[in-house]
Design a protein around this motif. Structure first.
Motif, short mmCIF file in Angstrom:
data_model
loop_
_atom_site.label_atom_id
_atom_site.label_comp_id
_atom_site.label_asym_id
_atom_site.label_seq_id
_atom_site.Cartn_x
_atom_site.Cartn_y
_atom_site.Cartn_z
N GLU A 286 0.88 -1.21 -0.12
CA GLU A 286 -0.07 0.10 -0.10
C GLU A 286 1.01 1.22 0.02
OE1 GLU A 286 -3.05 0.52 -0.34
OE2 GLU A 286 -4.01 -1.46 0.04
N PHE A 287 2.10 1.23 0.73
CA PHE A 287 2.60 2.37 0.89
C PHE A 287 3.50 2.49 -0.49
CE2 PHE A 287 6.80 4.48 2.47
CZ PHE A 287 6.09 5.79 2.69
N CYS A 288 3.76 1.52 -1.04
CA CYS A 288 4.61 1.68 -2.55
C CYS A 288 3.46 2.56 -3.19
CB CYS A 288 4.68 0.22 -3.08
SG CYS A 288 6.40 -0.60 -2.57
N ARG A 289 2.18 2.01 -3.34
CA ARG A 289 1.43 2.87 -4.04
C ARG A 289 1.22 4.20 -3.82
NH1 ARG A 289 -3.54 -1.84 -4.51
NH2 ARG A 289 -2.82 -3.11 -6.13
N GLN A 290 1.30 4.53 -2.63
CA GLN A 290 1.10 5.92 -2.12
C GLN A 290 2.25 6.69 -2.55
OE1 GLN A 290 0.68 6.58 1.96
NE2 GLN A 290 -1.01 5.15 2.32
N ILE A 291 3.37 6.09 -2.90
CA ILE A 291 4.67 7.03 -3.09
C ILE A 291 5.19 6.65 -4.61
CG2 ILE A 291 5.62 7.05 -0.61
CD1 ILE A 291 7.68 5.10 -1.35
N GLY A 292 4.14 6.06 -4.99
CA GLY A 292 4.67 5.75 -6.47
C GLY A 292 5.88 4.96 -6.83
N ALA A 293 6.23 4.00 -5.89
CA ALA A 293 7.34 3.07 -6.26
C ALA A 293 6.64 1.80 -6.82
CB ALA A 293 7.85 2.78 -4.75
N SER A 294 7.28 1.37 -7.95
CA SER A 294 6.83 0.16 -8.53
C SER A 294 7.83 -0.96 -8.30
CB SER A 294 6.99 0.46 -9.80
OG SER A 294 6.50 1.62 -10.40
N PHE A 295 8.75 -0.73 -7.42
CA PHE A 295 9.88 -1.84 -7.03
C PHE A 295 9.88 -1.96 -5.65
CE2 PHE A 295 11.01 -0.16 -11.13
CZ PHE A 295 10.86 -1.43 -11.91
N LEU A 296 10.12 -3.00 -5.04
CA LEU A 296 10.44 -3.11 -3.52
C LEU A 296 11.94 -4.02 -3.49
CD1 LEU A 296 7.47 -5.27 -2.03
CD2 LEU A 296 8.68 -3.18 -0.94
N LEU A 297 12.72 -3.00 -2.97
CA LEU A 297 14.14 -3.43 -2.84
C LEU A 297 14.44 -4.27 -1.61
CD1 LEU A 297 17.09 -3.17 -3.97
CD2 LEU A 297 17.05 -0.96 -2.83
N ARG A 298 15.19 -5.52 -1.49
CA ARG A 298 15.16 -6.12 -0.43
C ARG A 298 16.70 -6.67 -0.42
NH1 ARG A 298 12.66 -5.93 4.14
NH2 ARG A 298 12.63 -8.10 4.75
N GLY A 299 17.49 -7.13 0.65
CA GLY A 299 18.73 -7.50 0.40
C GLY A 299 18.58 -8.98 0.91
N MET A 300 19.58 -9.74 0.43
CA MET A 300 19.79 -11.09 0.70
C MET A 300 20.92 -11.79 1.11
SD MET A 300 18.45 -14.13 -1.81
CE MET A 300 19.35 -13.53 -3.05
N ARG A 301 21.24 -12.13 2.23
CA ARG A 301 22.26 -12.60 2.98
C ARG A 301 22.63 -13.87 2.69
NH1 ARG A 301 21.18 -9.82 8.43
NH2 ARG A 301 18.95 -10.47 7.56
N ASN A 302 21.56 -14.83 2.75
CA ASN A 302 21.62 -16.45 2.86
C ASN A 302 20.45 -16.99 2.56
OD1 ASN A 302 20.11 -16.03 5.13
ND2 ASN A 302 21.72 -15.47 6.42
N THR A 303 20.42 -18.29 2.56
CA THR A 303 19.32 -18.91 2.23
C THR A 303 18.29 -18.83 3.23
OG1 THR A 303 20.00 -21.02 3.38
CG2 THR A 303 20.58 -20.94 1.00
N VAL A 304 18.45 -18.58 4.50
CA VAL A 304 17.41 -18.18 5.13
C VAL A 304 16.70 -17.01 4.58
CG1 VAL A 304 16.50 -17.63 7.65
CG2 VAL A 304 18.44 -19.16 7.29
#
Ligand code: ADP
Length: 155
Positions: free
Chosen positions: A75-93
């Motif tokens: 919902e917040f992405c829509r509010q700010i006009g963000a089409s992408f969600l960025l996340r980091g990945m360290r490991n398989t967990v």
């Protein structure tokens, strides 16, 4: 304009988070670092101090901003006009967790694309929770924090 939301608890923001923002800026025009305010429970830093720490790092960078939000991340992405969600990945967990979040987000918010970036190997062991634990037992987390950040100013 490609805008990504980088959501998290950021309690506190670490060298690993900084690496994801730095890499993300190669892909996106603008990154909004979103602090989920429901994460204040059981937190170490107040949401206001988490925000201040990130603003101290990126205050001069007009491509990076910080926001606190209460709604669903999509919902917040829509509010700010963000089409992408960025996340980091360290490991398989992280991978398993992020993959499930991605699947659910895709069902609820099909127009938003999740982008997972690998953590640089030297930062794979860094987590906000390890920093919180260090602080609770009197350790100095400075080597795990972005340069020029003294955690004592935010506790
Ligand atoms: P959350 O509680 O949502 O996992 P965090 O603040 O712990 O919030 O993490 C936000 C994002 O940053 C997540 O995508 C997480 O995988 C990523 N992240 C956490 N630590 C690191 C690190 N050392 N290197 C890269 N990414 C990280």
């Amino acid at each position: 304009m490609r805008t990504a939301l980088f959501p998290g608890s950021f309690d506190p923001f670490t060298l690993g988070h900084q690496a994801i923002v730095e890499d993300g800026l190669k892909i996106f025009d603008r990154i909004v670092i979103g602090i989920g305010s429901n994460s204040e429970k059981n937190g170490l830093l107040t949401v206001a101090n988490r925000r201040r720490l990130i603003e101290d790092l990126y205050g001069d960078n007009d491509r990076v901003s910080v926001a606190v939000y209460e709604e669903l991340t999509g919902e917040f992405c829509r509010q700010i006009g963000a089409s992408f969600l960025l996340r980091g990945m360290r490991n398989t967990v992280d991978y398993e967790y992020e993959r499930n979040m991605m699947v659910v987000n895709q069902m609820l918010f099909p127009e938003i694309t999740t982008v997972l970036l690998f953590t640089p190997p030297k930062y794979v062991a860094i987590s906000s929770s390890i920093i919180r634990e260090l602080i609770q037992f009197g350790g100095d987390p400075t080597p795990l924090m972005p340069d020029n950040i003294d955690i004592k100013n935010y506790l």
